[in-house]
Design a protein around this motif. Structure first.
Motif, PDB file in Angstrom:
ATOM      1  N   LEU A  95       0.839  -1.191   0.000  1.00  0.00           N
ATOM      2  CA  LEU A  95       0.000   0.000   0.000  1.00  0.00           C
ATOM      3  C   LEU A  95       0.876   1.243   0.000  1.00  0.00           C
ATOM      4  CD1 LEU A  95      -3.154   0.272   0.215  1.00  0.00           C
ATOM      5  CD2 LEU A  95      -2.776   0.915   2.598  1.00  0.00           C
ATOM      6  N   ASN A  96       0.578   2.182  -0.894  1.00  0.00           N
ATOM      7  CA  ASN A  96       1.270   3.476  -0.912  1.00  0.00           C
ATOM      8  C   ASN A  96       0.678   4.336   0.205  1.00  0.00           C
ATOM      9  OD1 ASN A  96       1.946   6.242  -1.487  1.00  0.00           O
ATOM     10  ND2 ASN A  96       2.498   5.614  -3.555  1.00  0.00           N
ATOM     11  N   ARG A  97       1.484   4.678   1.194  1.00  0.00           N
ATOM     12  CA  ARG A  97       0.966   5.395   2.359  1.00  0.00           C
ATOM     13  C   ARG A  97       0.488   6.801   2.018  1.00  0.00           C
ATOM     14  NH1 ARG A  97       5.284   3.683   7.152  1.00  0.00           N
ATOM     15  NH2 ARG A  97       4.923   1.414   6.995  1.00  0.00           N
ATOM     16  N   LYS A  98       1.044   7.375   0.957  1.00  0.00           N
ATOM     17  CA  LYS A  98       0.633   8.728   0.578  1.00  0.00           C
ATOM     18  C   LYS A  98      -0.714   8.721  -0.141  1.00  0.00           C
ATOM     19  CE  LYS A  98       5.294  10.692   0.229  1.00  0.00           C
ATOM     20  NZ  LYS A  98       6.285  11.355  -0.663  1.00  0.00           N
ATOM     21  N   THR A  99      -0.840   7.852  -1.140  1.00  0.00           N
ATOM     22  CA  THR A  99      -2.072   7.823  -1.927  1.00  0.00           C
ATOM     23  C   THR A  99      -3.133   6.913  -1.316  1.00  0.00           C
ATOM     24  OG1 THR A  99      -1.322   5.962  -3.303  1.00  0.00           O
ATOM     25  CG2 THR A  99      -0.718   8.189  -4.011  1.00  0.00           C
ATOM     26  N   LYS A 100      -2.689   6.042  -0.377  1.00  0.00           N
ATOM     27  CA  LYS A 100      -3.577   5.064   0.250  1.00  0.00           C
ATOM     28  C   LYS A 100      -4.168   4.099  -0.782  1.00  0.00           C
ATOM     29  CE  LYS A 100      -4.748   8.256   4.016  1.00  0.00           C
ATOM     30  NZ  LYS A 100      -3.541   7.902   4.735  1.00  0.00           N
ATOM     31  N   LYS A 101      -3.399   3.845  -1.842  1.00  0.00           N
ATOM     32  CA  LYS A 101      -3.789   2.881  -2.865  1.00  0.00           C
ATOM     33  C   LYS A 101      -2.657   1.867  -3.051  1.00  0.00           C
ATOM     34  CE  LYS A 101      -6.732   6.072  -5.475  1.00  0.00           C
ATOM     35  NZ  LYS A 101      -6.972   6.714  -6.790  1.00  0.00           N
ATOM     36  N   LEU A 102      -2.987   0.723  -3.625  1.00  0.00           N
ATOM     37  CA  LEU A 102      -1.968  -0.283  -3.879  1.00  0.00           C
ATOM     38  C   LEU A 102      -0.978   0.220  -4.924  1.00  0.00           C
ATOM     39  CD1 LEU A 102      -4.056  -3.579  -4.030  1.00  0.00           C
ATOM     40  CD2 LEU A 102      -2.615  -2.795  -2.151  1.00  0.00           C
ATOM     41  N   ARG A 103       0.297  -0.058  -4.687  1.00  0.00           N
ATOM     42  CA  ARG A 103       1.304   0.305  -5.675  1.00  0.00           C
ATOM     43  C   ARG A 103       1.091  -0.518  -6.947  1.00  0.00           C
ATOM     44  NH1 ARG A 103       5.199   3.412  -3.326  1.00  0.00           N
ATOM     45  NH2 ARG A 103       5.331   3.348  -1.041  1.00  0.00           N
ATOM     46  N   PRO A 104       1.484   0.009  -8.090  1.00  0.00           N
ATOM     47  CA  PRO A 104       1.236  -0.705  -9.355  1.00  0.00           C
ATOM     48  C   PRO A 104       2.069  -1.967  -9.528  1.00  0.00           C
ATOM     49  CG  PRO A 104       2.531   1.277  -9.741  1.00  0.00           C
ATOM     50  CD  PRO A 104       2.073   1.345  -8.317  1.00  0.00           C
ATOM     51  N   ALA A 105       3.147  -2.105  -8.764  1.00  0.00           N
ATOM     52  CA  ALA A 105       4.022  -3.272  -8.927  1.00  0.00           C
ATOM     53  C   ALA A 105       4.702  -3.589  -7.603  1.00  0.00           C
ATOM     54  CB  ALA A 105       5.076  -2.995 -10.004  1.00  0.00           C
ATOM     55  N   ILE A 106       5.277  -4.785  -7.534  1.00  0.00           N
ATOM     56  CA  ILE A 106       6.107  -5.157  -6.381  1.00  0.00           C
ATOM     57  C   ILE A 106       7.477  -4.544  -6.587  1.00  0.00           C
ATOM     58  CG2 ILE A 106       7.182  -7.054  -5.121  1.00  0.00           C
ATOM     59  CD1 ILE A 106       4.838  -8.822  -5.984  1.00  0.00           C
ATOM     60  N   ALA A 107       7.898  -3.715  -5.651  1.00  0.00           N
ATOM     61  CA  ALA A 107       9.139  -2.950  -5.802  1.00  0.00           C
ATOM     62  C   ALA A 107      10.350  -3.779  -5.405  1.00  0.00           C
ATOM     63  CB  ALA A 107       9.062  -1.681  -4.961  1.00  0.00           C
TER      64      ALA A 107
END
Length: 352
Positions: A111-123
Motif C-alpha cells: 500500500l502506498n501510504r501517501k495515496t492510500k492505494k496499492l502500488r502498481p508493482a512489487i518494488a
C-alpha cells in the motif's frame, strides 16, 4: 502491515486466501504437492500457474500451513495424510491468518501510504527483504516459506532480485510463486521452478465455492447462472463481477443479441449510455473485457462450424474492437461512441 493499512487494503476481506481452509476443484494439484513432500524430494520453488481466481493462492497458503505445522516429512501425520488440511483452530493456522508466523513471508504489492492505494508493482526494495528473511534461522525450526502473490506484479528489478535467491537457494527455503500469466515471467525464473498448472473449475464447483458469497446480492437463478458462466471457471472472477454494473450490462447484452426481436437500437443506446457516466471507467473496462472475450468465442465457434465468412468477420471485429478500446482509454475518447460502433458491427455480422 499496520492495522490502519489493513483497513485500507481492498484485498483484506474474510474471503482472502489465507482465511480459507477448504479447497474445491484442485485435488490433482494438491495431491501432487502432498506426495512430493512425503517423498522428501521436495523442490525449493513451485510456480503455480493458471487463470486468476481459481485457487492458486488458497492452495499456496494451504501448503504453507501444512509444512509449517508438519516440519518432518517422515512423521506419521504427514505419511498418513490424504490432503493438506490444517484445521482453523490450529496454532499455526492462527498465526498464518494473523500474518504473525515468523517463518512465512508474503511478497505482494504494498500500500502506498501517501495515496492510500496499492502500488502498481512489487518494488525491488520489498523483494530484497527476502534475502534477510531467508538468511535467518527458522524461528520454529524447519522451513522458511515465501509466497509471491503474484509474480506477474514484479517489476524488472524485483524479478532480478528474486532470481538471485532462486539461483542459490538457502537450505530449507521454499518459494510458492503464483502466476496468472507465466509466459510473461523471466525465462530464467521459470527454468528454476517446478511448474504446477491449476485448471479452471467446473461450473458446479464454481457454484459451490461462491454460494455463500452470493447470498444477500438479490440475484435471480438466471442471473446467478449467467455470472457463473462469465466467471469461466474462476470463483474469484465471479465474486468480482457480482457487484459490477459492467457485468450486469454484459448479461443484458447477451440476452439482447439472442432475443428473437434482435439487438434493438434502444437497448444498444441504453447499455452504451451507462458507461458514459462520470466515474464509469472501471465498469467500462469490465464490460469491454467481457465483450472482447465474447466476440473471440463467437469467432471460434463460427470457425468450428465451418462458417468461414462469419468467422473472418468476427475476427476482424475482435481486432478492431481491441484497438478501439485501447485508443479510447489512452485518449479519453467517447466511450458511448466506441460501444455503439462495436454494437453496429456485431449486429451487422449476426444478421448476415
Amino acid at each position: 502491515m499496520s492495522k490502519d493499512e489493513e483497513e485500507l487494503d481492498p484485498r483484506e476481506t474474510p474471503e482472502h486466501p489465507r482465511h480459507q481452509y477448504g479447497l474445491i476443484g484442485q485435488g490433482v494439484a494438491e495431491t501432487k504437492l502432498l506426495e512430493s513432500y512425503k517423498s522428501g524430494r521436495f523442490h525449493h520453488a513451485w510456480l503455480m500457474c493458471g487463470p486468476q481466481g481459481i485457487g492458486k493462492a488458497t492452495l499456496a497458503y494451504r501448503l504453507a500451513r501444512f509444512i509449517l505445522n508438519h516440519r518432518d516429512h517422515l512423521s506419521s501425520d504427514v505419511q498418513n495424510a490424504v490432503d493438506l488440511t490444517v484445521e482453523s483452530d490450529n496454532g499455526v493456522a492462527h498465526r498464518v491468518a494473523a500474518r504473525a508466523h515468523s517463518d512465512l513471508f508474503v511478497l505482494q504489492r504494498e500500500l502506498n501510504r501517501k495515496t492510500k492505494k496499492l502500488r502498481p508493482a512489487i518494488a525491488v526494495d520489498d523483494a530484497r527483504r527476502l534475502g534477510g528473511f531467508f538468511n535467518m534461522t527458522a524461528g520454529e525450526g524447519g522451513w522458511r516459506i515465501c509466497i509471491i502473490d503474484a509474480a506477474d506484479d514484479l517489476n524488472a528489478s524485483a524479478a532480478n532480485a528474486i532470481l538471485k535467491i532462486l539461483e542459490e537457494p538457502p537450505k530449507n527455503c521454499l518459494f510458492l510463486i503464483i502466476s496468472h500469466a507465466p509466459g510473461r515471467l523471466l525465462p530464467t525464473i521459470r527454468s528454476r521452478c517446478l511448474r504446477l498448472d491449476l485448471a479452471p473449475l467446473k461450473g458446479e464447483e464454481v457454484a459451490q465455492v461462491v454460494s455463500s458469497g452470493l447470498q444477500g446480492h438479490d440475484l435471480s437463478a438466471d442471473e446467478t447462472a449467467a455470472l457463473i458462466a462469465l466467471g469461466s471457471g474462476s470463483p474469484g472472477k465471479v465474486m468480482q463481477l457480482v457487484t459490477s454494473q459492467g457485468a450486469r450490462q454484459f448479461i443484458r447484452f447477451q440476452q439482447a443479441v439472442s432475443a428473437p426481436q434482435g439487438f434493438s437500437l434502444s437497448i444498444r443506446m441504453t447499455i452504451a449510455e451507462e458507461f458514459q457516466k462520470r466515474g464509469a471507467e472501471i465498469e467500462f473496462g469490465i464490460f469491454a473485457d467481457l465483450l472482447e472475450s465474447w466476440i473471440g468465442r463467437q469467432a471460434r465457434q463460427a470457425a468450428e462450424q465451418s462458417d468461414h465468412a462469419k468467422a473472418n468477420a468476427l475476427a476482424l471485429c475482435h481486432s478492431a474492437f481491441s484497438d478501439s478500446i485501447a485508443r479510447t482509454n489512452a485518449l479519453n475518447l467517447d466511450r458511448r461512441q466506441t460501444l455503439m460502433m462495436a454494437f453496429a458491427d456485431i449486429e451487422k455480422i449476426l444478421n448476415q
